[in-house]
Motif scaffolding. Structure first.
Motif, PDB file in Angstrom:
ATOM      1  N   SER A   1      10.491   7.587   2.355  1.00 32.47           N
ATOM      2  CA  SER A   1       9.387   7.159   3.220  1.00 32.47           C
ATOM      3  C   SER A   1       8.710   5.910   2.668  1.00 32.47           C
ATOM      4  O   SER A   1       8.376   4.987   3.423  1.00 32.47           O
ATOM      5  CB  SER A   1       8.353   8.276   3.368  1.00 32.47           C
ATOM      6  OG  SER A   1       8.901   9.351   4.080  1.00 32.47           O
ATOM      7  N   LEU A   2       8.517   5.879   1.362  1.00 34.55           N
ATOM      8  CA  LEU A   2       7.897   4.704   0.745  1.00 34.55           C
ATOM      9  C   LEU A   2       8.792   3.468   0.869  1.00 34.55           C
ATOM     10  O   LEU A   2       8.303   2.366   1.108  1.00 34.55           O
ATOM     11  CB  LEU A   2       7.552   4.981  -0.723  1.00 34.55           C
ATOM     12  CG  LEU A   2       6.408   5.967  -0.961  1.00 34.55           C
ATOM     13  CD1 LEU A   2       6.318   6.337  -2.435  1.00 34.55           C
ATOM     14  CD2 LEU A   2       5.091   5.404  -0.456  1.00 34.55           C
ATOM     15  N   LEU A   3      10.103   3.658   0.725  1.00 31.56           N
ATOM     16  CA  LEU A   3      11.022   2.534   0.883  1.00 31.56           C
ATOM     17  C   LEU A   3      11.023   2.034   2.328  1.00 31.56           C
ATOM     18  O   LEU A   3      11.062   0.831   2.578  1.00 31.56           O
ATOM     19  CB  LEU A   3      12.432   2.920   0.434  1.00 31.56           C
ATOM     20  CG  LEU A   3      12.590   3.159  -1.065  1.00 31.56           C
ATOM     21  CD1 LEU A   3      13.964   3.750  -1.372  1.00 31.56           C
ATOM     22  CD2 LEU A   3      12.341   1.897  -1.862  1.00 31.56           C
ATOM     23  N   ASP A   4      10.964   2.978   3.278  1.00 38.30           N
ATOM     24  CA  ASP A   4      10.852   2.585   4.684  1.00 38.30           C
ATOM     25  C   ASP A   4       9.573   1.785   4.898  1.00 38.30           C
ATOM     26  O   ASP A   4       9.576   0.755   5.585  1.00 38.30           O
ATOM     27  CB  ASP A   4      10.846   3.810   5.606  1.00 38.30           C
ATOM     28  CG  ASP A   4      12.192   4.514   5.680  1.00 38.30           C
ATOM     29  OD1 ASP A   4      13.211   3.909   5.297  1.00 38.30           O
ATOM     30  OD2 ASP A   4      12.209   5.680   6.136  1.00 38.30           O
ATOM     31  N   LYS A   5       8.490   2.260   4.321  1.00 37.48           N
ATOM     32  CA  LYS A   5       7.194   1.576   4.452  1.00 37.48           C
ATOM     33  C   LYS A   5       7.275   0.173   3.847  1.00 37.48           C
ATOM     34  O   LYS A   5       6.772  -0.798   4.417  1.00 37.48           O
ATOM     35  CB  LYS A   5       6.101   2.396   3.773  1.00 37.48           C
ATOM     36  CG  LYS A   5       4.705   1.830   3.924  1.00 37.48           C
ATOM     37  CD  LYS A   5       3.689   2.759   3.279  1.00 37.48           C
ATOM     38  CE  LYS A   5       2.282   2.208   3.423  1.00 37.48           C
ATOM     39  NZ  LYS A   5       1.293   3.118   2.814  1.00 37.48           N
ATOM     40  N   LEU A   6       7.946   0.064   2.698  1.00 43.72           N
ATOM     41  CA  LEU A   6       8.094  -1.237   2.039  1.00 43.72           C
ATOM     42  C   LEU A   6       8.830  -2.217   2.952  1.00 43.72           C
ATOM     43  O   LEU A   6       8.491  -3.390   3.011  1.00 43.72           O
ATOM     44  CB  LEU A   6       8.852  -1.055   0.717  1.00 43.72           C
ATOM     45  CG  LEU A   6       9.086  -2.299  -0.119  1.00 43.72           C
ATOM     46  CD1 LEU A   6       7.766  -2.864  -0.614  1.00 43.72           C
ATOM     47  CD2 LEU A   6       9.991  -1.966  -1.288  1.00 43.72           C
ATOM     48  N   ARG A   7       9.834  -1.740   3.662  1.00 44.14           N
ATOM     49  CA  ARG A   7      10.592  -2.597   4.588  1.00 44.14           C
ATOM     50  C   ARG A   7       9.920  -2.661   5.956  1.00 44.14           C
ATOM     51  O   ARG A   7      10.488  -3.219   6.885  1.00 44.14           O
ATOM     52  CB  ARG A   7      12.018  -2.056   4.768  1.00 44.14           C
ATOM     53  CG  ARG A   7      12.899  -2.199   3.555  1.00 44.14           C
ATOM     54  CD  ARG A   7      14.342  -1.814   3.871  1.00 44.14           C
ATOM     55  NE  ARG A   7      14.490  -0.714   4.805  1.00 44.14           N
ATOM     56  CZ  ARG A   7      14.430   0.586   4.489  1.00 44.14           C
ATOM     57  NH1 ARG A   7      14.265   0.962   3.248  1.00 44.14           N
ATOM     58  NH2 ARG A   7      14.572   1.504   5.420  1.00 44.14           N
ATOM     59  N   ASN A   8       8.753  -2.096   6.096  1.00 41.29           N
ATOM     60  CA  ASN A   8       8.032  -2.047   7.370  1.00 41.29           C
ATOM     61  C   ASN A   8       8.853  -1.376   8.454  1.00 41.29           C
ATOM     62  O   ASN A   8       8.816  -1.747   9.621  1.00 41.29           O
ATOM     63  CB  ASN A   8       7.600  -3.444   7.838  1.00 41.29           C
ATOM     64  CG  ASN A   8       6.570  -4.031   6.923  1.00 41.29           C
ATOM     65  OD1 ASN A   8       5.640  -3.354   6.504  1.00 41.29           O
ATOM     66  ND2 ASN A   8       6.737  -5.292   6.594  1.00 41.29           N
ATOM     67  N   SER A   9       9.633  -0.364   8.031  1.00 46.28           N
ATOM     68  CA  SER A   9      10.443   0.390   8.988  1.00 46.28           C
ATOM     69  C   SER A   9       9.606   1.507   9.585  1.00 46.28           C
ATOM     70  O   SER A   9       8.605   1.923   9.008  1.00 46.28           O
ATOM     71  CB  SER A   9      11.656   0.996   8.296  1.00 46.28           C
ATOM     72  OG  SER A   9      12.503  -0.001   7.810  1.00 46.28           O
ATOM     73  N   LYS A  10      10.058   1.993  10.702  1.00 46.49           N
ATOM     74  CA  LYS A  10       9.424   3.152  11.319  1.00 46.49           C
ATOM     75  C   LYS A  10      10.333   4.350  11.125  1.00 46.49           C
ATOM     76  O   LYS A  10      11.549   4.258  11.260  1.00 46.49           O
ATOM     77  CB  LYS A  10       9.190   2.900  12.799  1.00 46.49           C
ATOM     78  CG  LYS A  10       8.151   1.838  13.019  1.00 46.49           C
ATOM     79  CD  LYS A  10       7.857   1.679  14.474  1.00 46.49           C
ATOM     80  CE  LYS A  10       6.751   0.648  14.589  1.00 46.49           C
ATOM     81  NZ  LYS A  10       6.756  -0.051  15.812  1.00 46.49           N
TER      82      LYS A  10
END
Length: 154
Positions: free
Chosen positions: A142-151
């Motif tokens: 989830s944090l990696l997704d957040k870092l890439r601004n992914s949903k």
């Protein structure tokens, strides 16, 4: 071990620099471990990624361009990877009936058999990550997704 110990660096300019270097270092560490598994099967991680995508589509064919869109390594030369897998008789390639410019690819029985042989090795490798709980693994993702601004698509 810590990133400081692993790369022998005591200070970082910021927590973001520490995180970025830790991500790069850890990514390379994971790729090296995978490389060791795939080497025994005369395969690269990119070739494995193509076969994994094709197994997910099986028995339906998929266009080379769609494979390229799904690749983990966006710098991969998908056509060249397909050519190498063709030589190994792990995939078949045919002209797309709907678009003469496109090429359809499907995994062969040999490709499926290779992945079936690889599956236990990959599962064993994944089980070596027991230092992290499933909940922590979800949090990191989830944090990696957040870092890439992914949903999150869940």
């Amino acid at each position: 071990m810590s990133i400081e110990t692993d790369i022998k660096q005591k200070k970082f300019r910021s927590p973001y620099q520490r995180m970025a270097l830790n991500l790069v270092y850890t990514s390379n560490w994971i790729q090296y471990q995978q490389m060791e598994i795939f080497r025994e099967f005369d395969m690269t991680s990119q070739q494995f990624n193509v076969l994994r995508i094709l197994r997910g589509q099986y028995p339906n064919p998929i266009k080379v361009s769609d494979i390229a869109d799904r690749m983990l390594d966006k710098n991969s030369n998908t056509s060249r990877l397909i050519d190498k897998l063709l030589l190994k008789k792990l995939v078949d390639r045919k002209s797309c009936p709907n678009d003469r410019r496109a090429v359809d690819v499907v995994i062969t029985e040999g490709g499926l058999a290779l992945l079936k042989a690889l599956d236990p090795e990959v599962e064993k490798w994944e089980e070596n990550m027991v230092g992290i709980t499933p909940e922590e693994a979800d949090m990191i993702s989830s944090l990696l997704d957040k870092l890439r601004n992914s949903k999150n698509n869940n």
